[in-house]
Design a protein around this motif. Structure first.
Motif, PDB file in Angstrom:
ATOM      1  N   GLY A 138       0.805  -1.215   0.000  1.00  0.00           N
ATOM      2  CA  GLY A 138       0.000   0.000   0.000  1.00  0.00           C
ATOM      3  C   GLY A 138       0.839   1.267   0.000  1.00  0.00           C
ATOM      4  N   GLY A 139       2.166   1.113   0.179  1.00  0.00           N
ATOM      5  CA  GLY A 139       3.034   2.272   0.080  1.00  0.00           C
ATOM      6  C   GLY A 139       3.521   2.814   1.397  1.00  0.00           C
ATOM      7  N   SER A 140       2.920   2.409   2.526  1.00  0.00           N
ATOM      8  CA  SER A 140       3.384   2.915   3.812  1.00  0.00           C
ATOM      9  C   SER A 140       4.721   2.278   4.165  1.00  0.00           C
ATOM     10  CB  SER A 140       2.361   2.597   4.910  1.00  0.00           C
ATOM     11  OG  SER A 140       2.189   1.207   5.030  1.00  0.00           O
ATOM     12  N   SER A 141       5.549   2.995   4.907  1.00  0.00           N
ATOM     13  CA  SER A 141       6.867   2.471   5.241  1.00  0.00           C
ATOM     14  C   SER A 141       7.252   2.865   6.656  1.00  0.00           C
ATOM     15  CB  SER A 141       7.923   2.989   4.263  1.00  0.00           C
ATOM     16  OG  SER A 141       8.019   4.390   4.340  1.00  0.00           O
ATOM     17  N   SER A 142       8.120   2.067   7.261  1.00  0.00           N
ATOM     18  CA  SER A 142       8.589   2.354   8.609  1.00  0.00           C
ATOM     19  C   SER A 142       9.795   1.502   8.900  1.00  0.00           C
ATOM     20  CB  SER A 142       7.499   2.072   9.643  1.00  0.00           C
ATOM     21  OG  SER A 142       8.001   2.199  10.950  1.00  0.00           O
ATOM     22  N   LYS A 143      10.714   2.019   9.717  1.00  0.00           N
ATOM     23  CA  LYS A 143      11.878   1.231  10.099  1.00  0.00           C
ATOM     24  C   LYS A 143      11.561   0.340  11.293  1.00  0.00           C
ATOM     25  CE  LYS A 143      15.423   4.390   8.351  1.00  0.00           C
ATOM     26  NZ  LYS A 143      16.620   5.183   8.689  1.00  0.00           N
ATOM     27  N   GLY A 144      10.530   0.668  12.041  1.00  0.00           N
ATOM     28  CA  GLY A 144      10.251  -0.091  13.240  1.00  0.00           C
ATOM     29  C   GLY A 144       9.017  -0.958  13.174  1.00  0.00           C
ATOM     30  N   SER A 145       8.026  -0.598  12.374  1.00  0.00           N
ATOM     31  CA  SER A 145       6.798  -1.381  12.309  1.00  0.00           C
ATOM     32  C   SER A 145       6.136  -1.180  10.958  1.00  0.00           C
ATOM     33  CB  SER A 145       5.830  -0.960  13.423  1.00  0.00           C
ATOM     34  OG  SER A 145       5.474   0.396  13.264  1.00  0.00           O
ATOM     35  N   VAL A 146       5.245  -2.082  10.607  1.00  0.00           N
ATOM     36  CA  VAL A 146       4.545  -1.987   9.329  1.00  0.00           C
ATOM     37  C   VAL A 146       3.222  -2.721   9.440  1.00  0.00           C
ATOM     38  CG1 VAL A 146       5.597  -4.067   8.359  1.00  0.00           C
ATOM     39  CG2 VAL A 146       4.756  -2.310   6.828  1.00  0.00           C
ATOM     40  N   VAL A 147       2.220  -2.224   8.762  1.00  0.00           N
ATOM     41  CA  VAL A 147       0.932  -2.891   8.669  1.00  0.00           C
ATOM     42  C   VAL A 147       0.781  -3.392   7.241  1.00  0.00           C
ATOM     43  CG1 VAL A 147      -1.559  -2.647   8.847  1.00  0.00           C
ATOM     44  CG2 VAL A 147      -0.078  -1.440  10.447  1.00  0.00           C
ATOM     45  N   CYS A 148       0.519  -4.670   7.072  1.00  0.00           N
ATOM     46  CA  CYS A 148       0.438  -5.259   5.739  1.00  0.00           C
ATOM     47  C   CYS A 148      -1.025  -5.335   5.306  1.00  0.00           C
ATOM     48  CB  CYS A 148       1.066  -6.646   5.736  1.00  0.00           C
ATOM     49  SG  CYS A 148       1.340  -7.319   4.100  1.00  0.00           S
ATOM     50  N   PHE A 149      -1.376  -4.621   4.262  1.00  0.00           N
ATOM     51  CA  PHE A 149      -2.747  -4.609   3.778  1.00  0.00           C
ATOM     52  C   PHE A 149      -2.975  -5.619   2.658  1.00  0.00           C
ATOM     53  CE2 PHE A 149      -2.039  -0.292   5.410  1.00  0.00           C
ATOM     54  CZ  PHE A 149      -3.044  -0.246   6.353  1.00  0.00           C
ATOM     55  N   ASP A 150      -1.903  -6.152   2.127  1.00  0.00           N
ATOM     56  CA  ASP A 150      -2.008  -7.088   1.023  1.00  0.00           C
ATOM     57  C   ASP A 150      -1.005  -8.201   1.255  1.00  0.00           C
ATOM     58  OD1 ASP A 150      -2.768  -8.226  -1.320  1.00  0.00           O
ATOM     59  OD2 ASP A 150      -2.521  -6.423  -2.545  1.00  0.00           O
ATOM     60  N   ARG A 151      -0.829  -9.058   0.267  1.00  0.00           N
ATOM     61  CA  ARG A 151       0.085 -10.187   0.452  1.00  0.00           C
ATOM     62  C   ARG A 151       1.490  -9.894  -0.055  1.00  0.00           C
ATOM     63  NH1 ARG A 151      -0.618 -14.440  -4.016  1.00  0.00           N
ATOM     64  NH2 ARG A 151      -1.392 -13.307  -5.824  1.00  0.00           N
ATOM     65  N   ASP A 152       1.754  -8.655  -0.476  1.00  0.00           N
ATOM     66  CA  ASP A 152       3.077  -8.272  -0.952  1.00  0.00           C
ATOM     67  C   ASP A 152       3.940  -7.772   0.192  1.00  0.00           C
ATOM     68  OD1 ASP A 152       2.320  -8.902  -3.509  1.00  0.00           O
ATOM     69  OD2 ASP A 152       1.754  -6.856  -4.033  1.00  0.00           O
ATOM     70  N   ILE A 153       5.225  -8.137   0.145  1.00  0.00           N
ATOM     71  CA  ILE A 153       6.207  -7.699   1.125  1.00  0.00           C
ATOM     72  C   ILE A 153       7.390  -7.129   0.354  1.00  0.00           C
ATOM     73  CG2 ILE A 153       7.675  -8.371   3.066  1.00  0.00           C
ATOM     74  CD1 ILE A 153       5.847 -10.849   3.384  1.00  0.00           C
ATOM     75  N   VAL A 154       7.817  -5.930   0.717  1.00  0.00           N
ATOM     76  CA  VAL A 154       8.916  -5.267   0.014  1.00  0.00           C
ATOM     77  C   VAL A 154       9.996  -4.923   1.015  1.00  0.00           C
ATOM     78  CG1 VAL A 154       9.607  -3.331  -1.442  1.00  0.00           C
ATOM     79  CG2 VAL A 154       7.319  -4.322  -1.696  1.00  0.00           C
ATOM     80  N   LEU A 155      11.248  -5.326   0.720  1.00  0.00           N
ATOM     81  CA  LEU A 155      12.383  -5.018   1.572  1.00  0.00           C
ATOM     82  C   LEU A 155      13.390  -4.228   0.755  1.00  0.00           C
ATOM     83  CD1 LEU A 155      11.536  -8.285   2.163  1.00  0.00           C
ATOM     84  CD2 LEU A 155      13.043  -7.829   4.082  1.00  0.00           C
ATOM     85  N   SER A 156      13.717  -3.018   1.197  1.00  0.00           N
ATOM     86  CA  SER A 156      14.695  -2.175   0.514  1.00  0.00           C
ATOM     87  C   SER A 156      16.017  -2.260   1.268  1.00  0.00           C
ATOM     88  CB  SER A 156      14.218  -0.725   0.454  1.00  0.00           C
ATOM     89  OG  SER A 156      12.993  -0.644  -0.254  1.00  0.00           O
ATOM     90  N   MET A 157      17.104  -2.519   0.532  1.00  0.00           N
ATOM     91  CA  MET A 157      18.403  -2.713   1.146  1.00  0.00           C
ATOM     92  C   MET A 157      19.225  -1.437   1.075  1.00  0.00           C
ATOM     93  SD  MET A 157      17.632  -5.827   1.647  1.00  0.00           S
ATOM     94  CE  MET A 157      19.111  -6.520   2.368  1.00  0.00           C
ATOM     95  N   ARG A 158      19.973  -1.121   2.152  1.00  0.00           N
ATOM     96  CA  ARG A 158      20.851   0.047   2.146  1.00  0.00           C
ATOM     97  C   ARG A 158      22.296  -0.351   1.893  1.00  0.00           C
ATOM     98  NH1 ARG A 158      19.803  -0.551   7.681  1.00  0.00           N
ATOM     99  NH2 ARG A 158      21.586  -1.253   8.894  1.00  0.00           N
ATOM    100  N   ASP A 159      22.620  -1.634   2.067  1.00  0.00           N
ATOM    101  CA  ASP A 159      23.982  -2.105   1.887  1.00  0.00           C
ATOM    102  C   ASP A 159      24.380  -1.995   0.419  1.00  0.00           C
ATOM    103  OD1 ASP A 159      25.849  -4.654   1.233  1.00  0.00           O
ATOM    104  OD2 ASP A 159      26.281  -3.902   3.230  1.00  0.00           O
ATOM    105  N   SER A 160      25.588  -1.519   0.149  1.00  0.00           N
ATOM    106  CA  SER A 160      26.006  -1.297  -1.233  1.00  0.00           C
ATOM    107  C   SER A 160      26.076  -2.597  -2.023  1.00  0.00           C
ATOM    108  CB  SER A 160      27.386  -0.613  -1.254  1.00  0.00           C
ATOM    109  OG  SER A 160      28.348  -1.395  -0.560  1.00  0.00           O
ATOM    110  N   ARG A 161      26.493  -3.693  -1.366  1.00  0.00           N
ATOM    111  CA  ARG A 161      26.609  -4.962  -2.082  1.00  0.00           C
ATOM    112  C   ARG A 161      25.249  -5.574  -2.346  1.00  0.00           C
ATOM    113  NH1 ARG A 161      27.215 -10.250  -0.730  1.00  0.00           N
ATOM    114  NH2 ARG A 161      27.158  -9.794   1.497  1.00  0.00           N
TER     115      ARG A 161
END
Length: 218
Positions: free
Chosen positions: A116-139
């Motif tokens: 749904g587009g909401s984001s948080s470093k500490g918590s998240v509410v999942c409204f659908d079955r999609d899960i997105v993880l964004s990585m900060r590590d360069s590798r």
């Protein structure tokens, strides 16, 4: 001394002793589910009865998720295993002969958000079955897109992932960036190219399937 789920052998347990020798245990069960439960129970017992200095990695959750490729954007089914060492490993399937395909280091996750587009470093509410993880590590600088069977299952994954992401972020801030164990360095050497090879293999398979379909149409 360390006891952890084996990345190279699904349901296996790797025991690293003080001399640096790695012992691999392969629990057997009546079926795959039983073998998986036996492996988890062994790790729980090791955590309970081993010396406090022993580092025991526990299995937190496992199950099938669809994973979207980085090069080939098609979704493919993979067996995922989440463990307390901040690793989300994935395999071809859940059988004893499953092939290790790669892993996601949750300590490098910058944010975890729902479809749904909401984001948080500490918590998240999942409204659908999609899960997105964004990585900060360069590798590992990529976005991982996973999909559960339904919203309820996605929420179960998200709750555990959020806890580990929060804990991993806290550890990363306290530890020096170059502080790594010999086991971590060895795993990186062995598997740092697995994800790229996995994506290239999937892309080749998709190309072959498209070629066969075109040939049949002619």
């Amino acid at each position: 001394v360390r006891a952890a789920p084996s990345s190279q052998q699904l349901h296996g347990i790797d025991l690293l002793d003080r001399t640096g020798l790695c012992w691999r245990l392969l629990p057997e069960g009546l079926d795959e589910d039983d073998a998986r439960m036996i492996s988890a129970r062994w790790l729980q017992m090791l955590a309970t009865y081993c010396l406090p200095a022993t580092d025991v990695v526990l299995l937190l959750k496992s199950g099938y998720l669809l994973k979207r490729g980085g090069y080939n954007t098609a979704f493919r089914s993979r067996w995922f295993v989440l463990s307390s060492d901040f690793k989300l490993r994935y395999y071809t399937d859940d059988t004893a002969s499953a092939v290790y395909k790669g892993e996601i280091d949750l300590r490098a996750v910058d944010r975890l958000r729902d479809s749904g587009g909401s984001s948080s470093k500490g918590s998240v509410v999942c409204f659908d079955r999609d899960i997105v993880l964004s990585m900060r590590d360069s590798r590992q600088g990529r976005v991982w897109r996973l999909q559960a069977t339904d919203a309820a299952e996605a929420q179960l994954w998200v709750e555990l992932l959020v806890q580990l992401v929060a804990a991993g972020t806290g550890m990363a801030e306290k530890e020096p960036p170059d502080e790594r164990s010999a086991v971590d360095d060895e795993e990186d050497t062995l598997f740092e190219d697995d994800e790229e090879e996995d994506e290239e293999e999937e892309e080749r398979e998709e190309g072959e399937e498209a070629g066969e379909a075109a040939a049949e149409g002619q």
